[in-house]
Design a protein around this motif. Structure first.
Motif, mmCIF file in Angstrom:
data_model
loop_
_atom_site.group_PDB
_atom_site.id
_atom_site.type_symbol
_atom_site.label_atom_id
_atom_site.label_comp_id
_atom_site.label_asym_id
_atom_site.label_seq_id
_atom_site.Cartn_x
_atom_site.Cartn_y
_atom_site.Cartn_z
ATOM 1 N N ARG A 97 -2.424 -2.295 28.053
ATOM 2 C CA ARG A 97 -2.482 -3.300 29.238
ATOM 3 C C ARG A 97 -3.735 -3.035 30.093
ATOM 4 O O ARG A 97 -4.576 -3.976 30.519
ATOM 5 C CB ARG A 97 -1.369 -3.086 30.157
ATOM 6 C CG ARG A 97 -1.118 -4.376 31.165
ATOM 7 C CD ARG A 97 0.390 -4.358 31.753
ATOM 8 N NE ARG A 97 1.502 -4.884 30.608
ATOM 9 C CZ ARG A 97 1.460 -6.283 30.031
ATOM 10 N NH1 ARG A 97 0.867 -7.380 30.616
ATOM 11 N NH2 ARG A 97 2.372 -6.367 29.506
ATOM 12 N N ASP B 28 -0.733 10.829 12.256
ATOM 13 C CA ASP B 28 -0.272 12.310 12.397
ATOM 14 C C ASP B 28 1.219 12.484 11.634
ATOM 15 O O ASP B 28 1.317 13.400 11.168
ATOM 16 C CB ASP B 28 -0.265 12.611 13.807
ATOM 17 C CG ASP B 28 -1.753 12.745 14.261
ATOM 18 O OD1 ASP B 28 -2.669 12.931 13.439
ATOM 19 O OD2 ASP B 28 -2.006 12.559 15.434
ATOM 20 N N LEU C 247 0.208 15.421 20.821
ATOM 21 C CA LEU C 247 0.959 14.122 21.179
ATOM 22 C C LEU C 247 0.172 13.475 22.369
ATOM 23 O O LEU C 247 -0.506 14.213 23.384
ATOM 24 C CB LEU C 247 2.380 14.569 21.669
ATOM 25 C CG LEU C 247 3.031 15.113 20.597
ATOM 26 C CD1 LEU C 247 4.500 15.664 21.165
ATOM 27 C CD2 LEU C 247 3.433 14.176 19.403
ATOM 28 N N ARG C 248 0.526 12.326 22.481
ATOM 29 C CA ARG C 248 -0.091 11.731 23.746
ATOM 30 C C ARG C 248 1.044 10.882 24.480
ATOM 31 O O ARG C 248 1.921 10.576 23.824
ATOM 32 C CB ARG C 248 -1.209 10.672 23.255
ATOM 33 C CG ARG C 248 -0.898 9.515 22.267
ATOM 34 C CD ARG C 248 -2.085 8.690 21.708
ATOM 35 N NE ARG C 248 -1.537 7.895 20.614
ATOM 36 C CZ ARG C 248 -0.963 6.728 20.951
ATOM 37 N NH1 ARG C 248 -0.963 6.254 21.948
ATOM 38 N NH2 ARG C 248 -0.493 6.059 19.536
ATOM 39 N N ASP C 249 0.632 10.127 25.506
ATOM 40 C CA ASP C 249 1.785 9.209 26.024
ATOM 41 C C ASP C 249 1.898 8.211 25.437
ATOM 42 O O ASP C 249 0.673 7.656 24.743
ATOM 43 C CB ASP C 249 1.391 9.130 27.606
ATOM 44 C CG ASP C 249 1.589 10.411 28.377
ATOM 45 O OD1 ASP C 249 2.430 11.270 28.027
ATOM 46 O OD2 ASP C 249 0.872 10.573 29.593
ATOM 47 N N PRO C 250 2.962 7.521 25.350
ATOM 48 C CA PRO C 250 3.096 6.087 24.897
ATOM 49 C C PRO C 250 2.103 5.121 25.454
ATOM 50 O O PRO C 250 1.727 5.303 26.585
ATOM 51 C CB PRO C 250 4.562 5.668 25.327
ATOM 52 C CG PRO C 250 5.241 6.801 25.387
ATOM 53 C CD PRO C 250 4.169 7.955 25.875
ATOM 54 N N ALA C 251 1.426 4.405 24.381
ATOM 55 C CA ALA C 251 0.132 3.768 24.813
ATOM 56 C C ALA C 251 0.206 2.192 25.311
ATOM 57 O O ALA C 251 -0.724 1.786 25.789
ATOM 58 C CB ALA C 251 -0.678 3.536 23.430
ATOM 59 N N LEU C 252 1.569 2.244 25.898
ATOM 60 C CA LEU C 252 1.825 0.695 26.502
ATOM 61 C C LEU C 252 1.021 0.343 27.777
ATOM 62 O O LEU C 252 0.138 -0.455 27.797
ATOM 63 C CB LEU C 252 3.034 0.440 26.836
ATOM 64 C CG LEU C 252 4.310 0.359 25.528
ATOM 65 C CD1 LEU C 252 5.664 0.310 25.979
ATOM 66 C CD2 LEU C 252 3.829 -0.954 24.706
ATOM 67 N N ALA D 90 6.302 2.381 19.962
ATOM 68 C CA ALA D 90 6.532 3.382 21.183
ATOM 69 C C ALA D 90 7.928 3.202 21.784
ATOM 70 O O ALA D 90 8.101 2.109 21.989
ATOM 71 C CB ALA D 90 5.693 3.455 22.413
ATOM 72 N N PRO D 91 8.602 4.279 21.790
ATOM 73 C CA PRO D 91 10.132 4.254 22.379
ATOM 74 C C PRO D 91 9.812 3.933 23.781
ATOM 75 O O PRO D 91 8.813 4.487 24.659
ATOM 76 C CB PRO D 91 10.769 5.654 22.168
ATOM 77 C CG PRO D 91 9.246 6.402 21.870
ATOM 78 C CD PRO D 91 8.580 5.821 21.428
ATOM 79 N N VAL E 262 8.664 14.452 19.636
ATOM 80 C CA VAL E 262 7.238 13.710 19.246
ATOM 81 C C VAL E 262 6.890 12.494 19.763
ATOM 82 O O VAL E 262 6.326 11.760 19.029
ATOM 83 C CB VAL E 262 7.280 13.869 17.619
ATOM 84 C CG1 VAL E 262 7.247 15.207 17.186
ATOM 85 C CG2 VAL E 262 8.158 13.110 16.722
ATOM 86 N N ASN E 263 7.803 12.164 20.690
ATOM 87 C CA ASN E 263 7.448 10.828 21.403
ATOM 88 C C ASN E 263 6.038 10.539 21.391
ATOM 89 O O ASN E 263 5.517 11.375 22.079
ATOM 90 C CB ASN E 263 8.179 10.570 22.601
ATOM 91 C CG ASN E 263 9.736 10.373 22.698
ATOM 92 O OD1 ASN E 263 10.267 11.004 21.718
ATOM 93 N ND2 ASN E 263 10.046 9.879 23.392
ATOM 94 N N GLY E 264 5.468 9.469 21.166
ATOM 95 C CA GLY E 264 4.049 9.093 21.305
ATOM 96 C C GLY E 264 3.033 9.742 20.289
ATOM 97 O O GLY E 264 1.947 9.549 20.505
ATOM 98 N N ALA E 265 3.892 10.325 19.279
ATOM 99 C CA ALA E 265 2.777 10.683 17.964
ATOM 100 C C ALA E 265 2.277 9.615 17.412
ATOM 101 O O ALA E 265 3.074 8.436 17.257
ATOM 102 C CB ALA E 265 3.569 11.769 17.210
ATOM 103 N N ARG E 266 0.874 9.863 17.091
ATOM 104 C CA ARG E 266 0.441 8.510 16.211
ATOM 105 C C ARG E 266 0.911 8.607 14.727
ATOM 106 O O ARG E 266 1.401 9.337 14.291
ATOM 107 C CB ARG E 266 -1.180 8.752 15.973
ATOM 108 C CG ARG E 266 -1.759 8.652 17.364
ATOM 109 C CD ARG E 266 -3.243 8.777 17.469
ATOM 110 N NE ARG E 266 -3.466 10.314 17.097
ATOM 111 C CZ ARG E 266 -4.754 10.562 17.091
ATOM 112 N NH1 ARG E 266 -5.814 9.879 17.475
ATOM 113 N NH2 ARG E 266 -5.047 12.150 16.908
ATOM 114 N N ARG F 135 11.204 19.330 17.303
ATOM 115 C CA ARG F 135 10.066 19.394 18.251
ATOM 116 C C ARG F 135 10.162 17.400 18.791
ATOM 117 O O ARG F 135 10.284 16.695 17.824
ATOM 118 C CB ARG F 135 8.839 19.434 17.916
ATOM 119 C CG ARG F 135 7.798 19.436 19.026
ATOM 120 C CD ARG F 135 6.289 19.536 18.534
ATOM 121 N NE ARG F 135 5.420 19.282 19.631
ATOM 122 C CZ ARG F 135 4.009 19.224 19.334
ATOM 123 N NH1 ARG F 135 3.697 19.477 18.419
ATOM 124 N NH2 ARG F 135 3.356 18.962 20.610
#
Lengths: 237, 131
Positions: free
Chosen positions: B34, A78, B25-30, A58-59, A71-75, A69
């Motif tokens: 935790r 996907d 999309l989802r939020d970063p999982a960090l 994750a950035p 796409v931060n947080g994309a799996r 688009r």
């Protein structure tokens, strides 16, 4: 690059492993059918950048944009399904499976296997001779061909290549990069990370030099000779 | 490049754009990682306490079979909670460990590059001028 929306765009991208920041504000774009080389010494953050694009990390800041688009947080699954394909350092093939079995793994796209295998063998005829051979017993170049063939089986639009030349003889590297150029001419956008620059600069449309997590120079390959020398041999500030 | 290639290229790009546009999309999982790590550790502790309580309860009720059954049930629930908590803790602590390991590798490679750059720099300043 044209004015069209780039297939991949990084805006101020940051990434870290716990508290250690490895990528520190990278801006980069790859257009449709373009080959962009990301070069730099060991530990510069090149592979980490690819991991962030592929969704494996994750950035911590900035943006990854695909076809415009964010796409931060994309799996990663996907992104792979959408058409982002990462061929990691060390090839990422299954060494204990045969060539045929390694290609079969790529049939998740729903494409008929016979068609997929025929396309792979047409592009890499040497793999056809090794069809029943266990992948781990092939030469490094053949393994890299298999990794490319398996990645292309998913019909990607954006191909991320990490150290394609690692551990390979110069002639093999040249042959592989000819294939990379051929793949790009079919409209696949390619971001290639390399530590050793000479061959990749021959096929890249643009290049960027990364040192300690930052892009220090970018432009047409022929304009970067001096910056490359600085990046590898000192003058690193 | 033939007509089919051009059409493949167009399809590829259009497919990519539509897939990306439809991506969830989802939020970063960090932060979630935790939180789940802490939650797993808490469940692990609570599960052990509940299991011990159930064991003690069933032992105290020497004459009351219903209380013994309650104690056994509570004990089993405690064991189940411990297993779930342990699995969560292990899953997210290993992910953290692997990230740390990668960070260490990256740091060491960076440090090695710095040493090489320094060595080349100091050598070039020490070399006497040619001629």
């Amino acid at each position: 690059m044209t004015d069209a929306v780039p297939m991949l765009e990084l805006r101020g991208l940051r990434a870290a492993y716990e508290r250690i920041e490895v990528v520190r504000g990278v801006d980069l774009a790859v257009g449709e059918g373009e080959v962009v080389a990301l070069l730099g010494p060991n530990g510069a953050g090149k592979s980490t950048t690819l991991k962030v694009i592929a969704g494996l990390l994750a950035p911590t800041g900035g943006e990854v944009r695909l076809a415009g688009r964010r796409v931060n947080g994309a799996r990663p699954e996907d992104l792979a399904r959408a058409g982002v394909c990462l061929i990691p350092e060390g090839r990422g093939i299954f060494p204990n499976l045969t060539v045929h079995e390694n290609l079969r793994v790529a049939t998740h796209t729903g494409r008929p296997f016979a068609e997929l295998e025929a396309a792979a063998f047409e592009r890499f005829p040497r793999l056809a001779d090794r069809r029943a051979q266990v992948a781990g017993t092939m030469s490094g170049g053949e393994q890299q061909m298999l990794a490319l063939a398996r990645g292309l089986a998913a019909n990607p639009a954006l191909l991320l290549l990490d150290e394609l030349s690692m551990g390979l003889a110069p002639l093999v590297v040249e042959a592989l990069y000819e294939k990379v150029q051929e793949i790009a001419s079919e409209g696949v956008s390619i971001l290639v990370v390399e530590q050793f620059a000479r061959v990749v600069l021959g096929v890249a449309d643009r290049a960027a030099i990364m040192v300690r997590g930052r892009i220090t120079a970018a432009g047409p390959p022929e304009s970067l000779a001096e910056e490359l020398q600085t990046a590898y041999l000192g003058g690193v500030s | 490049m033939g007509a089919d290639d051009v059409s493949d290229e167009g399809n590829r790009v259009e497919r990519f754009k539509s897939e990306v546009a439809g991506m969830k999309l989802r939020d970063p999982a960090l932060k979630r990682d935790r939180a789940l790590l802490v939650f797993g550790a808490v469940l692990l502790g609570v599960g052990v306490a509940v299991a011990i309580y159930g064991y003690a309860l069933s032992h105290q009720a020497t004459d009351d079979q219903r209380q013994q059954l309650d104690g056994i049930t509570i004990g089993l629930v405690g064991v189940a909670v411990t297993v779930v908590g342990g699995a969560l803790f292990l899953r997210y602590s290993i992910a953290q460990f692997l990230r740390f390991w990668l960070a260490r590798l990256t740091y060491e490679q960076g440090a090695q590059t710095d040493r090489i750059v320094d060595a080349i720099g100091s050598r070039s300043t020490q070399d006497p001028p040619a001629g």
